[in-house]
Design a protein around this motif. Structure first.
Motif, PDB file in Angstrom:
ATOM      1  N   GLY A   1      34.854  39.810  46.594  1.00  0.00           N
ATOM      2  CA  GLY A   1      33.551  40.387  46.633  1.00  0.00           C
ATOM      3  C   GLY A   1      33.695  41.790  45.738  1.00  0.00           C
ATOM      4  O   GLY A   1      32.723  42.189  45.000  1.00  0.00           O
ATOM      5  N   LYS A   2      34.586  42.539  46.156  1.00  0.00           N
ATOM      6  CA  LYS A   2      34.827  43.864  45.538  1.00  0.00           C
ATOM      7  C   LYS A   2      36.142  43.727  44.595  1.00  0.00           C
ATOM      8  O   LYS A   2      37.100  43.238  44.957  1.00  0.00           O
ATOM      9  CB  LYS A   2      35.246  44.862  46.637  1.00  0.00           C
ATOM     10  N   TYR A   3      35.835  44.364  43.295  1.00  0.00           N
ATOM     11  CA  TYR A   3      37.153  44.294  42.372  1.00  0.00           C
ATOM     12  C   TYR A   3      36.898  45.469  41.427  1.00  0.00           C
ATOM     13  O   TYR A   3      35.839  46.002  41.306  1.00  0.00           O
ATOM     14  CB  TYR A   3      37.194  42.946  41.613  1.00  0.00           C
ATOM     15  N   THR A   4      38.112  45.772  40.875  1.00  0.00           N
ATOM     16  CA  THR A   4      37.866  46.834  39.810  1.00  0.00           C
ATOM     17  C   THR A   4      38.359  45.901  38.422  1.00  0.00           C
ATOM     18  O   THR A   4      38.996  44.896  38.244  1.00  0.00           O
ATOM     19  CB  THR A   4      39.108  47.809  39.561  1.00  0.00           C
ATOM     20  N   LEU A   5      37.829  46.616  37.120  1.00  0.00           N
ATOM     21  CA  LEU A   5      38.158  45.675  35.910  1.00  0.00           C
ATOM     22  C   LEU A   5      38.978  46.746  35.001  1.00  0.00           C
ATOM     23  O   LEU A   5      38.754  46.953  33.757  1.00  0.00           O
ATOM     24  CB  LEU A   5      36.742  45.515  35.205  1.00  0.00           C
ATOM     25  N   THR A   6      39.957  47.129  35.498  1.00  0.00           N
ATOM     26  CA  THR A   6      40.655  48.426  34.637  1.00  0.00           C
ATOM     27  C   THR A   6      41.163  47.718  33.596  1.00  0.00           C
ATOM     28  O   THR A   6      41.317  48.444  32.268  1.00  0.00           O
ATOM     29  CB  THR A   6      41.923  49.111  35.695  1.00  0.00           C
ATOM     30  N   SER A   7      41.888  46.589  33.591  1.00  0.00           N
ATOM     31  CA  SER A   7      42.683  45.873  32.545  1.00  0.00           C
ATOM     32  C   SER A   7      41.416  45.582  31.282  1.00  0.00           C
ATOM     33  O   SER A   7      41.781  45.647  30.253  1.00  0.00           O
ATOM     34  CB  SER A   7      43.497  44.950  32.806  1.00  0.00           C
TER      35      SER A   7
END
Length: 450
Positions: free
Chosen positions: A404-410
């Motif tokens: 449910g929680k994530y980052t989209l750095t790439s």
């Protein structure tokens, strides 16, 4: 079971009218023989199935002795199978044709004769021993058959309308709303657990019992192991090593397949034939690193850097969670109710790969491990190309998120670096559809629509 490939068979029959034979390539137990025999019963006045897994010498000798006299060839064939042949209304099926390559070579002459239609089914159609000493006929149209896709799974469960609703919301880029999204995700999790192998789906439809479904999947996995021992001659141990190591490799955060885990200082050239065998058997889907997210993903392909997914996610789950021989009902419940703490990323990424392949995409990812420039360091799970290539904006990067929680750095780095090359940016997740800051967030069940 209703399968989309049936429409392709009808199209071939109507458009080709006997000018080509159809070769259906697919993994064992994916339903090739069933769908072709059903097609023969529905669309032809008569048909013959020559099963080269069980055929005796009398039939194989026909291909050796009578191809120069097709009148005699067909007379013997008709009498042996006790089937009357009708010109332009009989289908002759070569089942498991890879076991007798001479029959495949004969297609050239049989199609030129023009009296009847021909469909071949098989697997391992490209490995050396199955094409050795034959000329592959140019009169052969190739069609690949995969496990049931999500919509076919819904059909099997007597749900004819849900995917049509999903398509409408996908095209409008609107969320389905809480109730419909929850219903779609419930079906999707069932599909993820059961997979798309017809026998497993059939058992699930009959029983709704995951443990009994698991026994079916385990039988299929054992069949694959037996095939490896029987047919991967000369490198069967390497094929088995890769096959057994797939869940462990996918469980890692970095899902690239590392041959060093099989053998210290192992090199790609030592395992290339084994990887090709599993891919050709359609037991796995291989995803290659494309070194630039641009037109011609294949031209930029790095064959040595790859990810190796199981072709069917239901089989992957049975393959991965096998400590007690049967996947416990508890694990299935956790998957069904989205409570599994570990391995979820492996399963989600695998099923996205499976759905992309079934939709006609080749699998590519993007990886740049730059140690010198942090802005270049990124990994994108999948890259797909637009169906109609234009001068720019052709490639869509896809990130798969299981939590449910994530980052989209790439993904954001990729957008900055490759603005001219990129089309839409997608995140596939378990939540409803939204569009935010130029990124399209799609629920996982919309993957087939990309």
């Amino acid at each position: 079971m209703r399968r989309k490939i049936y429409t392709e068979l009808l199209k071939w029959k109507e458009e080709e009218a006997g000018r080509t034979a159809l070769l259906i390539d697919g993994a064992r137990r994916v339903g090739k023989s069933y769908i072709v025999e059903n097609f023969a019963k529905q669309e032809y006045k008569s048909y013959i199935i020559i099963d080269f897994n069980r055929v005796n010498q009398e039939v194989t000798e026909l291909f050796e002795n009578y191809l120069n006299d097709l009148d005699l060839f067909f007379m013997y064939l008709s009498n042996y199978y006790n089937v009357k042949l009708y010109e332009r209304d009989t289908l002759i099926i070569f089942d498991e044709v890879q076991l007798f390559p001479r029959a495949r070579a004969a297609i050239k002459y049989l199609v030129a004769d023009g009296r009847y239609d021909y469909i071949e089914t098989g697997s391992l159609m490209s490995i050396k021993k199955n094409v050795k000493d034959i000329v592959i006929p140019s009169e052969e149209r190739h069609l690949r058959m995969y496990p049931l896709d999500f919509e076919e799974f819904l059909w099997a469960l007597d749900n004819e309308s849900l995917m049509d609703f999903i398509k409408v919301f996908f095209e409008k880029k609107k969320p389905l709303g809480a109730a419909l999204h929850r219903k779609a995700m419930d079906y999707f999790r069932q599909y993820m657990i059961v997979g798309g192998m017809p026998q497993a789906v059939e058992r699930y439809v009959e029983t709704k019992d995951f443990e009994r479904v698991d026994r079916v999947k385990r039988d299929i996995l054992e069949l694959y192991r037996a095939d490896i021992v029987k047919h991967a001659q000369g490198y069967e141990m390497k094929v088995e090593q890769i096959f057994d190591d797939i869940p462990a490799q996918l469980q890692k955060h970095d899902k690239k397949f590392k041959l060093s885990s099989l053998k210290k200082e192992a090199r790609f050239r030592d395992y290339e034939d084994a990887i090709f065998w599993l891919s050709d058997a359609m037991i796995v889907n291989v995803c290659y690193n494309s070194t630039a997210p641009n037109i011609g993903l294949k031209l930029n392909m790095d064959r040595v850097t790859m990810k190796c997914y199981m072709a069917d996610t239901g089989l992957l789950i049975s393959h991965a969670f096998d400590e007690n021989g049967i996947v416990s009902e508890e694990i299935y419940k956790k998957l069904l109710f989205d409570k599994l703490e570990v391995n979820k990323g492996m399963i989600m990424e695998n099923i996205v790969a499976q759905m992309l392949v079934a939709s006609g995409h080749k699998l590519y990812f993007y990886n740049n491990p730059s140690r010198d420039d942090a802005s270049l360091r990124m990994e994108i799970d999948f890259l797909i190309a637009k169906s109609k290539i234009t001068s720019k904006h052709n490639i869509s990067p896809i990130e798969v998120k299981s939590g449910g929680k994530y980052t989209l750095t790439s993904l954001k780095k990729c957008r900055e670096k490759y603005t001219e090359q990129l089309d839409a940016l997608y995140v596939l997740h378990k939540n409803d559809l939204k569009v935010e800051e130029g990124i399209v967030y799609l629920p996982l069940y919309m993957t087939p629509l990309l």
